[in-house]
Design an enzyme around this catalytic site. Structure first.
Site, PDB file in Angstrom:
ATOM      1  N   VAL A 194      50.836 -45.279 116.711  1.00 51.91           N
ATOM      2  CA  VAL A 194      52.202 -45.800 116.873  1.00 51.91           C
ATOM      3  C   VAL A 194      52.795 -45.451 118.241  1.00 51.91           C
ATOM      4  O   VAL A 194      53.815 -46.005 118.635  1.00 51.91           O
ATOM      5  CB  VAL A 194      53.191 -45.324 115.769  1.00 51.91           C
ATOM      6  N   LYS A 195      52.157 -44.543 118.961  1.00 49.40           N
ATOM      7  CA  LYS A 195      52.681 -44.121 120.267  1.00 49.40           C
ATOM      8  C   LYS A 195      52.294 -45.149 121.348  1.00 49.40           C
ATOM      9  O   LYS A 195      51.646 -46.134 121.055  1.00 49.40           O
ATOM     10  CB  LYS A 195      52.166 -42.714 120.597  1.00 49.40           C
ATOM     11  N   HIS A 196      52.678 -44.887 122.613  1.00 50.12           N
ATOM     12  CA  HIS A 196      52.540 -45.936 123.654  1.00 50.12           C
ATOM     13  C   HIS A 196      51.105 -46.396 123.880  1.00 50.12           C
ATOM     14  O   HIS A 196      50.843 -47.572 124.001  1.00 50.12           O
ATOM     15  CB  HIS A 196      53.110 -45.435 124.974  1.00 50.12           C
TER      16      HIS A 196
END
Ligand SMILES: *Cc1c(COP(=O)(O)O)cnc(C)c1O
Length: 398
Positions: A194-196
């Site tokens: 879900v992170k960049h």
């Protein structure tokens, strides 16, 4: 008024739009496949290459990759020398890992309240919690907006504290035009999907201090060294290694590092796309009375991990829970970030009491995270805006 899906109306979407997800392309798949066909699937050259790519992207000297961001924070707590009797001040509005890393080392997490506008840790609240036992500060760049790092730097210098930035949300962000990764003694990025950018699971610490980098490398690999300069018996033989610390196996694999290096090529593009989506959201939601959109401090340029709407309790005929369920029924994969950490049963068992951080507790009652990830299409964005509009029209107290 359109009938809410919650009450049997047609949902805005037929499939669920999650709040965050990765963007994997052919070059990413190829990078992993090439590694699988090569000689090293772990402890190979891809780790160095990925560490270099992340360090260079933010202008840090050293980077040490870990199996996940939580392990990286544990490493930072170790390198900072946190141990029993030491206090470490952090935010309650974060993922549990920000303070669990202190507990892993036998230290005591201390929670200071957030600012009611940015939702980031309040430097004045932190100052009030500093004691002779305080050893480190762990500000969190909540949603991707950097915390007030100059204020925390001053506090750390005044009191001789280690400054560890939980930047799981903020790779690619800037604070006073300086990149996140150069602001603290050690900075953690996470590569959860879900992170960049993602490595499946993964995390890293960037730092300018060689002594931290060395401790971090030792810690992620059992505390074992082969460095001749450090060995007590350097002439024992070529097989020889020594264990100097109680470390862990927290290594990232070369498969993950290959994916990470490939993903890093698109970091700037991903951040730009997140900012574009945010601009569309800001423009749409300013129309909705009773909903507070994310406030941005003038010193920061967020890289936007999360977009959070705050539904002012007294302005709606429904509770946050009902509003949340109504959005889920429209197939918008909303979430809540975060439950104040010290209200978790485990922390309650350690003796932390409700009421400790009133701004954090009030925030928790009113927030809903809506979808934000670079791969969202124009239709996805329009669906989210329509669903929020539908729910607002239904529940807003006119
Ligand atoms: C994701 C996250 C972490 C932990 O990262 P993992 O890679 O999932 O272990 C720590 N802190 C915050 C604020 C996070 O969002």
């Amino acid at each position: 008024m359109e009938k809410l899906a919650l009450y049997g109306g047609a949902p805005v979407r037929t499939s669920v739009l999650s709040y965050g997800q990765q963007w994997i392309e052919d070059h990413d798949v190829q990078a992993v496949v090439d590694t699988l066909r090569g000689s090293f699937i772990t402890q190979g050259p891809n780790i160095d290459a990925f560490e270099r790519a992340v360090a260079d992207s933010c202008g840090a000297k050293y980077a040490v990759a870990f199996s996940n961001g939580t392990a990286a924070l544990h490493g930072a707590a170790f390198a900072a020398g946190i141990g029993p009797g030491d206090e470490v001040i952090t935010s309650p509005i974060t993922f549990v890992a920000s303070s669990n890393c202190v507990l892993y080392q036998g230290g005591t997490p201390v929670f200071a309240d957030i600012r009611p506008d940015t939702y980031n840790l309040d430097p004045e609240a932190v100052r009030a919690k500093i004691t002779e036992r305080t050893k480190a500060l762990i500000p969190v760049d909540f949603t991707g907006q950097p915390a007030e790092m100059d204020a925390f730097r001053r506090l750390a210098d005044e009191h001789g504290l280690v400054l560890i930035e939980d930047a799981a949300h903020s790779i690619g962000a800037t604070y006073k035009d300086r990149k996140v990764g150069t602001l603290a003694d050690m900075t953690m990025f996470s590569f959860h999907p879900v992170k960049h950018i993602t490595t499946g699971e993964g995390g890293i610490i960037v730092t300018d201090r060689e002594e931290y980098a060395e401790k971090l490398r030792l810690f992620r690999s059992h505390g074992i060294t082969r460095d001749a300069k450090l060995l007590t018996k350097p002439d024992e033989g070529p097989w020889y290694h020594e264990m100097h610390e109680l470390g862990y196996n927290y290594r990232m694999t070369d498969l993950q590092a290959a994916l990470g290096t490939s993903q890093m090529q698109r970091l700037d593009e991903f951040v730009a796309r997140r900012r574009e989506i945010v601009a569309a959201y800001d423009q749409a939601f300013v129309e909705f009375a009773g909903i507070v959109t994310p406030f941005q401090h003038e010193d920061t340029n967020s890289s936007w991990h999360l977009y959070i709407l705050r539904f002012q309790r007294d302005k709606f005929t429904a509770s946050r829970k009902q509003i949340f369920e109504a959005l889920r029924a429209e197939n918008i994969g909303v979430n809540v970030h975060y439950i104040p950490v010290y209200t978790q049963p485990y922390y309650q068992g350690l003796g932390y009491e409700k009421g400790l951080c009133p701004h954090a507790e009030a925030l928790y009652e009113e927030i809903i995270t809506i979808p934000l990830f670079p791969k969202m299409s124009a239709e996805d964005i329009a669906d989210v805006i329509r669903a929020v509009g539908k729910v607002h029209a239904h529940f807003y107290k006119a």
